[in-house]
Every structure is written in C-alpha cells, then in structure tokens.
Design a protein around this motif. Structure first.
Motif, mmCIF file in Angstrom:
data_model
loop_
_atom_site.group_PDB
_atom_site.id
_atom_site.type_symbol
_atom_site.label_atom_id
_atom_site.label_comp_id
_atom_site.label_asym_id
_atom_site.label_seq_id
_atom_site.Cartn_x
_atom_site.Cartn_y
_atom_site.Cartn_z
ATOM 1 N N ARG A 9 0.834 -1.207 0.000
ATOM 2 C CA ARG A 9 0.000 0.000 0.000
ATOM 3 C C ARG A 9 0.866 1.252 0.000
ATOM 4 O O ARG A 9 0.603 2.218 -0.721
ATOM 5 C CB ARG A 9 -0.939 -0.003 1.213
ATOM 6 C CG ARG A 9 -1.915 1.165 1.220
ATOM 7 C CD ARG A 9 -2.764 1.188 2.482
ATOM 8 N NE ARG A 9 -1.974 1.444 3.665
ATOM 9 C CZ ARG A 9 -1.947 0.643 4.727
ATOM 10 N NH1 ARG A 9 -2.635 -0.474 4.749
ATOM 11 N NH2 ARG A 9 -1.216 0.951 5.780
ATOM 12 N N GLU A 277 -9.299 10.945 -8.594
ATOM 13 C CA GLU A 277 -9.368 9.488 -8.740
ATOM 14 C C GLU A 277 -8.223 8.800 -7.998
ATOM 15 O O GLU A 277 -8.384 7.696 -7.467
ATOM 16 C CB GLU A 277 -9.315 9.093 -10.221
ATOM 17 C CG GLU A 277 -10.539 9.508 -11.022
ATOM 18 C CD GLU A 277 -10.403 10.902 -11.615
ATOM 19 O OE1 GLU A 277 -9.476 11.641 -11.188
ATOM 20 O OE2 GLU A 277 -11.216 11.246 -12.484
ATOM 21 N N HIS A 280 -8.959 8.367 -4.334
ATOM 22 C CA HIS A 280 -9.834 7.218 -4.121
ATOM 23 C C HIS A 280 -9.110 5.903 -4.376
ATOM 24 O O HIS A 280 -9.396 4.886 -3.723
ATOM 25 C CB HIS A 280 -11.075 7.339 -5.001
ATOM 26 C CG HIS A 280 -12.017 8.402 -4.555
ATOM 27 N ND1 HIS A 280 -12.720 8.333 -3.372
ATOM 28 C CD2 HIS A 280 -12.358 9.587 -5.125
ATOM 29 C CE1 HIS A 280 -13.467 9.416 -3.227
ATOM 30 N NE2 HIS A 280 -13.264 10.194 -4.282
ATOM 31 N N ASP A 281 -8.150 5.905 -5.302
ATOM 32 C CA ASP A 281 -7.349 4.697 -5.525
ATOM 33 C C ASP A 281 -6.621 4.304 -4.246
ATOM 34 O O ASP A 281 -6.538 3.118 -3.899
ATOM 35 C CB ASP A 281 -6.318 4.938 -6.640
ATOM 36 C CG ASP A 281 -6.950 5.021 -8.021
ATOM 37 O OD1 ASP A 281 -8.109 4.601 -8.179
ATOM 38 O OD2 ASP A 281 -6.273 5.532 -8.940
ATOM 39 N N TYR A 282 -6.097 5.294 -3.554
ATOM 40 C CA TYR A 282 -5.400 5.023 -2.286
ATOM 41 C C TYR A 282 -6.384 4.556 -1.221
ATOM 42 O O TYR A 282 -6.134 3.563 -0.519
ATOM 43 C CB TYR A 282 -4.659 6.269 -1.813
ATOM 44 C CG TYR A 282 -4.134 6.145 -0.398
ATOM 45 C CD1 TYR A 282 -3.091 5.285 -0.089
ATOM 46 C CD2 TYR A 282 -4.706 6.886 0.645
ATOM 47 C CE1 TYR A 282 -2.621 5.150 1.217
ATOM 48 C CE2 TYR A 282 -4.242 6.758 1.945
ATOM 49 C CZ TYR A 282 -3.202 5.893 2.227
ATOM 50 O OH TYR A 282 -2.756 5.766 3.510
ATOM 51 N N ASP A 284 -9.077 3.031 -1.574
ATOM 52 C CA ASP A 284 -9.501 1.669 -1.882
ATOM 53 C C ASP A 284 -8.553 0.615 -1.309
ATOM 54 O O ASP A 284 -8.936 -0.545 -1.133
ATOM 55 C CB ASP A 284 -9.599 1.469 -3.401
ATOM 56 C CG ASP A 284 -10.828 2.133 -4.000
ATOM 57 O OD1 ASP A 284 -11.760 2.451 -3.230
ATOM 58 O OD2 ASP A 284 -10.854 2.347 -5.228
ATOM 59 N N LEU A 285 -7.318 1.003 -1.031
ATOM 60 C CA LEU A 285 -6.333 0.069 -0.490
ATOM 61 C C LEU A 285 -6.417 -0.063 1.027
ATOM 62 O O LEU A 285 -5.760 -0.922 1.617
ATOM 63 C CB LEU A 285 -4.916 0.523 -0.885
ATOM 64 C CG LEU A 285 -4.631 0.588 -2.394
ATOM 65 C CD1 LEU A 285 -3.242 1.189 -2.640
ATOM 66 C CD2 LEU A 285 -4.738 -0.782 -3.025
ATOM 67 N N THR A 289 -13.483 0.985 4.761
ATOM 68 C CA THR A 289 -13.885 2.207 4.066
ATOM 69 C C THR A 289 -15.246 1.980 3.422
ATOM 70 O O THR A 289 -15.710 0.846 3.288
ATOM 71 C CB THR A 289 -12.861 2.607 2.982
ATOM 72 O OG1 THR A 289 -12.762 1.563 2.005
ATOM 73 C CG2 THR A 289 -11.495 2.847 3.605
ATOM 74 N N THR A 290 -15.890 3.059 3.006
ATOM 75 C CA THR A 290 -17.187 2.960 2.345
ATOM 76 C C THR A 290 -17.003 2.748 0.846
ATOM 77 O O THR A 290 -15.882 2.815 0.331
ATOM 78 C CB THR A 290 -18.013 4.224 2.595
ATOM 79 O OG1 THR A 290 -17.306 5.356 2.065
ATOM 80 C CG2 THR A 290 -18.259 4.431 4.087
ATOM 81 N N GLN A 291 -18.108 2.501 0.170
ATOM 82 C CA GLN A 291 -18.063 2.274 -1.274
ATOM 83 C C GLN A 291 -17.567 3.517 -1.998
ATOM 84 O O GLN A 291 -17.924 4.645 -1.642
ATOM 85 C CB GLN A 291 -19.449 1.892 -1.781
ATOM 86 C CG GLN A 291 -19.494 1.530 -3.261
ATOM 87 C CD GLN A 291 -20.859 1.058 -3.704
ATOM 88 O OE1 GLN A 291 -21.764 0.938 -2.882
ATOM 89 N NE2 GLN A 291 -21.019 0.789 -4.982
ATOM 90 N N ARG A 292 -16.771 3.313 -3.014
ATOM 91 C CA ARG A 292 -16.224 4.416 -3.795
ATOM 92 C C ARG A 292 -17.366 5.163 -4.484
ATOM 93 O O ARG A 292 -18.227 4.534 -5.128
ATOM 94 C CB ARG A 292 -15.240 3.875 -4.826
ATOM 95 C CG ARG A 292 -14.552 4.924 -5.677
ATOM 96 C CD ARG A 292 -13.422 4.296 -6.447
ATOM 97 N NE ARG A 292 -12.717 5.252 -7.287
ATOM 98 C CZ ARG A 292 -11.430 5.161 -7.611
ATOM 99 N NH1 ARG A 292 -10.721 4.128 -7.157
ATOM 100 N NH2 ARG A 292 -10.857 6.065 -8.368
ATOM 101 N N ASP A 299 -15.961 12.750 -0.794
ATOM 102 C CA ASP A 299 -17.266 12.216 -0.450
ATOM 103 C C ASP A 299 -17.951 13.145 0.529
ATOM 104 O O ASP A 299 -17.374 13.545 1.546
ATOM 105 C CB ASP A 299 -17.106 10.818 0.172
ATOM 106 C CG ASP A 299 -18.435 10.071 0.248
ATOM 107 O OD1 ASP A 299 -18.399 8.894 0.610
ATOM 108 O OD2 ASP A 299 -19.475 10.676 -0.051
#
Length: 304
Positions: A9, A277, A280-282, A284-285, A289-292, A299
């Motif tokens: 990560r 973006e 959000h890519d980070y 996601d790792l 966390t909540t849904q993108r 958000d």
C-alpha cells in the motif's frame, strides 16, 4: 483506529505522489534498543536515515547493520555547549542530565538501570550547525531529557520538517527534565501540534505500604512514551506540495494515521497536483472504508 503497515500500500502511495526525492528521517539518539517506527519504510527502501548516536557500542552496531540509505554519526546533539554525558548501566538511560533519585525512590524502579557508571565531558553540536545534514521530513528524537535543547537550537533545520516523533515524559526521570507540556510549548511556537501518542507507559508508586500492591494491577502514574507532532496540523493548506507528499507517506508508513494522510492527499487534489481518482485509488487500499463514489471527488457523507 488505523490500518497496520502494508508495504504494498505504501509503495502504491509513493507511486501516486511521485515525490521529488526520497523521504528523509533524522534520528537523534538512534541507540538501537527498540525497533524504530520508521523500520518498515526503511526496509522497503522508502526512506533515507541520518542517525546520531554518541555511545560507541551502540554506534558500532548501527554502522555494522546499516543498509542502503543509512548514515550514522557520533555527534552529541544539543545546544552547542560543553556538557557531561552521564553513561548509565542501561545505555537507554544515558543522558546529559542527572537521573532523579527522588522519582526513582517514589516509583521503586530504574535505580539500578539508571546508575551512572561513567561521566564523559563532551562537546555538543547544534542541529542547525551540522553541515552534512540534508533537508529532512521527520525528526525522531530520544535523548533522555535533552529534547527541548535540540528543538531550540535546530529551528532552522526544522523549518523543512513536517513531523517530530519525540520521547516525552509526564514525570521527571532526570533532574530539571523538560516534561511533555514543555516540549509541546516549544514545538507549538514552531508550528507543530500534538497529534497522537504511539505509546504511553504508566507506573505504580512503590513507597511505604504501596509495596503490598501488585505492580501489574496498580499503575496510576502517567509515565513516558513517544508522541507525534505535526506541522500545521489543522492548517495543512499552509504546507507546500512536497511537504504534503512526505507527510502523507509518513502518516501511513510510520505513525499509522491514514486519515491524516488522506487529508493531505485531499489538499494536493484541490491544487490539481494529483487527480481526485488517485485519492480514491489510495482509499480503496485501506480497510474499513465505504463504497467508492461514482463521481470522483471528496465524499460528502462521512462514514460511521
């Protein structure tokens, strides 16, 4: 809560940020008694370390085990004056200050470990006067009560740093030792705010009738530990782009404050230094966390 260290990560984060140089750590009092908080980042080649350790045996071990990007020097960092280094039976207690007999008597510990076995006259050097020291991002410091002297005589060097991790104490292990509020005040004047404790020990009183109390159950006195201070903690927009990048890396890899790291990424996205973006890519790792969101950007709904 926070996420544990994850080299993959962190590698992805560094790839997103593309800093102009590798993150740099200065470790004042680098005696390798414990694993430093930046060990994971160093192992993966994500940082360079400049360490200072005056004790010969500890310095020899550091140099013997040093890998790529590690540099260790024998300086006693302080206020630039001549002083007496109190070498203690346990090298972790060695200090320019005299151990406090009163504190040790009240707590019933440290007396043997903090016994002064040798006194060495030394010349200290100011952090600001170390010519070979490059610009750095993190100051990790553990000099047994001498931290404020290092801060006060290293202000020019510290202007480029974004984080200080310092050993702090709520009780005087040494005579005339600056305590946690003193460190916070000195660093506060330099723009650093107290962010978190990596750990904080507590001790029990052991005088008189207290000796009947089982030590592991009765430990009411706040002791010492490592505290994290961050520059412009509640005004990250005041930091330059490169400073924000190194703060985000340190926040994830060293003191595990990924929410602060995301806040730093957000400022960079607002400046269009990275794309929304990529923030959000980070995220996601990270776990938990909540849904993108469908639309890239901050958000608007806070996750519980």
């Amino acid at each position: 809560m926070s996420a544990d260290f994850d080299a993959k990560r962190v590698e992805a984060l560094i790839g997103i940020l593309s800093p102009a140089r590798v993150t740099r750590v200065v470790d004042v009092g680098a005696n390798p008694l414990d694993v430093p908080p930046y060990a994971g980042l160093l192992k993966m080649g994500g940082c360079e370390v400049w360490g200072f350790e005056p004790q010969e045996e500890a310095l020899a071990k550091l140099r013997r085990d040093a890998g790529k990007g590690e540099h260790y020097l024998p300086h006693v960092v302080g206020d630039g004056s001549r002083g007496t280094l109190r070498v203690c039976a346990d090298s972790g207690f060695t200090s320019l200050l005299e151990p406090s007999g009163a504190t040790m008597a009240a707590l019933g510990q440290f007396k043997d470990r903090a016994k002064v076995v040798e006194r060495l006259e030394v010349e200290t050097i100011r952090l600001d006067d170390i010519a070979e020291l490059p610009e750095f991002d993190l100051l990790k410091i553990d000099v047994q009560g001498g931290e404020c002297a290092v801060f006060e005589h290293g202000q020019a060097r510290l202007t480029g740093a974004v984080t200080v991790i310092s050993e702090v104490s709520a009780l005087p292990i040494y005579e005339d030792q600056p305590l946690l509020p003193d460190q916070a005040a000195v660093l506060g004047k330099m723009g650093f705010g107290l962010h978190k404790f990596l750990f904080l020990k507590s001790f029990g009183f052991r005088s008189g009738y207290c000796n009947r109390l089982r030590r592991k159950h009765y430990r009411s006195q706040l002791g010492d530990g490592d505290a994290v201070f961050v520059r412009h903690l509640f005004g990250l927009e005041r930091l330059e782009d490169e400073a924000l990048k190194h703060l985000a890396i340190l926040a994830d890899a060293v003191f595990l404050s990924q929410d602060l790291g995301v806040a730093a990424l957000g400022v960079l996205a607002e400046r269009e230094r990275i794309r929304p973006e990529q923030v959000h890519d980070y995220i996601d790792l990270l776990p938990e966390t909540t849904q993108r969101p469908e639309r890239a950007g901050p958000d608007t709904l806070a996750a519980e």
